[in-house]
Design a protein around this motif. Structure first.
Motif, PDB file in Angstrom:
ATOM      1  N   TYR A 268       0.843  -1.197   0.000  1.00  0.00           N
ATOM      2  CA  TYR A 268       0.000   0.000   0.000  1.00  0.00           C
ATOM      3  C   TYR A 268       0.879   1.248   0.000  1.00  0.00           C
ATOM      4  N   ARG A 269       0.609   2.175  -0.902  1.00  0.00           N
ATOM      5  CA  ARG A 269       1.407   3.396  -1.074  1.00  0.00           C
ATOM      6  C   ARG A 269       2.889   3.104  -1.272  1.00  0.00           C
ATOM      7  N   SER A 270       3.190   1.965  -1.894  1.00  0.00           N
ATOM      8  CA  SER A 270       4.596   1.594  -2.084  1.00  0.00           C
ATOM      9  C   SER A 270       5.166   2.229  -3.348  1.00  0.00           C
TER      10      SER A 270
ATOM     11  N   GLY B 190      -3.835   5.457  -3.136  1.00  0.00           N
ATOM     12  CA  GLY B 190      -3.435   5.602  -1.741  1.00  0.00           C
ATOM     13  C   GLY B 190      -4.582   5.916  -0.802  1.00  0.00           C
ATOM     14  N   ARG B 191      -5.815   5.597  -1.236  1.00  0.00           N
ATOM     15  CA  ARG B 191      -6.984   5.880  -0.386  1.00  0.00           C
ATOM     16  C   ARG B 191      -7.384   4.627   0.377  1.00  0.00           C
TER      17      ARG B 191
ATOM     18  N   ALA C 229      -7.639  -3.211   5.535  1.00  0.00           N
ATOM     19  CA  ALA C 229      -6.347  -3.612   6.090  1.00  0.00           C
ATOM     20  C   ALA C 229      -5.582  -2.462   6.737  1.00  0.00           C
ATOM     21  N   ILE C 230      -5.710  -1.257   6.180  1.00  0.00           N
ATOM     22  CA  ILE C 230      -4.881  -0.136   6.635  1.00  0.00           C
ATOM     23  C   ILE C 230      -5.468   0.494   7.897  1.00  0.00           C
ATOM     24  N   ALA C 231      -6.777   0.692   7.903  1.00  0.00           N
ATOM     25  CA  ALA C 231      -7.441   1.292   9.065  1.00  0.00           C
ATOM     26  C   ALA C 231      -7.667   0.261  10.172  1.00  0.00           C
ATOM     27  N   GLY C 232      -7.491  -1.020   9.845  1.00  0.00           N
ATOM     28  CA  GLY C 232      -7.740  -2.060  10.844  1.00  0.00           C
ATOM     29  C   GLY C 232      -9.209  -2.170  11.203  1.00  0.00           C
ATOM     30  N   GLU C 233     -10.054  -2.090  10.163  1.00  0.00           N
ATOM     31  CA  GLU C 233     -11.506  -2.118  10.381  1.00  0.00           C
ATOM     32  C   GLU C 233     -12.082  -3.386   9.769  1.00  0.00           C
TER      33      GLU C 233
ATOM     34  N   GLY D   9     -17.314   7.192  -5.400  1.00  0.00           N
ATOM     35  CA  GLY D   9     -16.130   6.447  -4.969  1.00  0.00           C
ATOM     36  C   GLY D   9     -16.457   5.699  -3.697  1.00  0.00           C
ATOM     37  N   GLY D  10     -15.678   4.682  -3.399  1.00  0.00           N
ATOM     38  CA  GLY D  10     -15.891   3.988  -2.126  1.00  0.00           C
ATOM     39  C   GLY D  10     -16.030   2.486  -2.211  1.00  0.00           C
ATOM     40  N   ASP D  11     -16.451   1.959  -3.372  1.00  0.00           N
ATOM     41  CA  ASP D  11     -16.504   0.504  -3.531  1.00  0.00           C
ATOM     42  C   ASP D  11     -17.202  -0.154  -2.338  1.00  0.00           C
ATOM     43  N   CYS D  12     -16.600  -1.245  -1.822  1.00  0.00           N
ATOM     44  CA  CYS D  12     -17.246  -2.002  -0.742  1.00  0.00           C
ATOM     45  C   CYS D  12     -17.380  -1.178   0.544  1.00  0.00           C
ATOM     46  N   TYR D  13     -16.539  -0.148   0.693  1.00  0.00           N
ATOM     47  CA  TYR D  13     -16.535   0.648   1.925  1.00  0.00           C
ATOM     48  C   TYR D  13     -17.883   1.342   2.138  1.00  0.00           C
TER      49      TYR D  13
END
Length: 270
Positions: free
Chosen positions: A25-27, A94-95, A118-122, A183-187
């Protein structure tokens, strides 16, 4: 149906996907080297491979349907449906609004679903017949008295055909479209389950895009269906509606019905 073992397995799958995704992520790899696979393809494949390894070891009799590596039927009447990164565009930008989707289908209908960020740990977990949880705490959708008050979301206009776009805009016009989310997909479905959005409307979704969403939204008190109001299953065409307040279904179908090219009032059982 007791799904305790399957829930524990789904958590392990989501943990494994997280570990595989985070380093990419953001690599920014793809920007640096020509011909290098983009971070999303590397992360996607690594995450699906990690989940498949666990499934092969623990439930070899179950089928697996994954976005990256195809489908196997299995011999149990059960199928795990995996989308390692739902929201490729968001991931590359990077969102942290992409997600890992894990679903268990029994006889073609989703009975368990995980949306993991994965990034927010949600992590949202939906289990047929049980309340949806967010990081272990129960969540619920919010009431929406009038469609005019509804906050609506969709991933983007470019995912609709011209006809589908007209149907969406007809619906959006009846909502509080100043609060429309693009925007947002599954989120978006996860946020609807937690009571922050009222309607999500999309077309062109594949089984791995929507299977996990159904138990999450419905366990939180919402409703998911196709654009005719019918339940979603393995054979659905990919026209997806999520409502935080099921009482608004008639209003939503009516708003779409003036334009729907496939009979919004046929057989949705109301």
């Amino acid at each position: 149906m007791n799904l305790d073992k399957e829930v524990a397995l789904a958590h392990r799958l989501a943990d494994a996907a997280r570990e595989a995704i985070r380093p990419h992520y953001r690599s920014g790899l793809s920007a640096e080297r020509k011909g290098d696979a983009s971070p999303v393809t590397v992360a996607d494949r690594a995450a699906e491979e990690a989940m498949r390894r666990i499934l092969t070891a623990e439930v070899p009799q179950d089928g697996v349907h994954g976005e990256e590596f195809g489908a196997s039927e299995g011999r149990s009447g059960r199928q795990w449906v995996l989308d390692p990164i739902d929201g490729t565009t968001a991931f590359l930008a990077g969102r942290p609004t992409f997600g890992t989707l894990i679903a268990l289908l029994v006889d073609s209908f989703p009975v368990l679903g995980v949306i993991d960020q994965a990034i927010a740990g949600e992590r949202w977990l939906g289990i047929s017949g049980k309340p949806t949880s967010f990081n272990g705490r129960a969540v619920s959708t919010r009431a929406c008295r009038e469609l005019a008050d509804a906050a609506i979301a969709t991933t983007g206009p470019h995912y609709f055909s011209q006809d589908e776009g007209d149907v969406f805009m007809a619906l959006a016009a009846k909502t509080d479209h100043k609060r429309m989310i693009m925007g947002g997909d599954c989120y978006n479905y996860a946020l609807l389950a937690s009571g922050f959005l009222d309607v999500v409307c999309e077309a062109g979704l594949k089984l791995h895009d929507y299977a996990a969403l159904v138990p999450v939204v419905e366990g939180a008190g919402g409703l998911m269906c196709d654009w005719n109001g019918d339940p979603l299953h393995r054979g659905s065409a990919g026209h997806v509606l999520a409502l935080g307040d099921p009482a608004r279904l008639e209003d939503v179908l009516e708003a779409m019905g003036g334009h729907a090219h496939h009979g919004a009032h046929d057989g949705h059982g109301h």
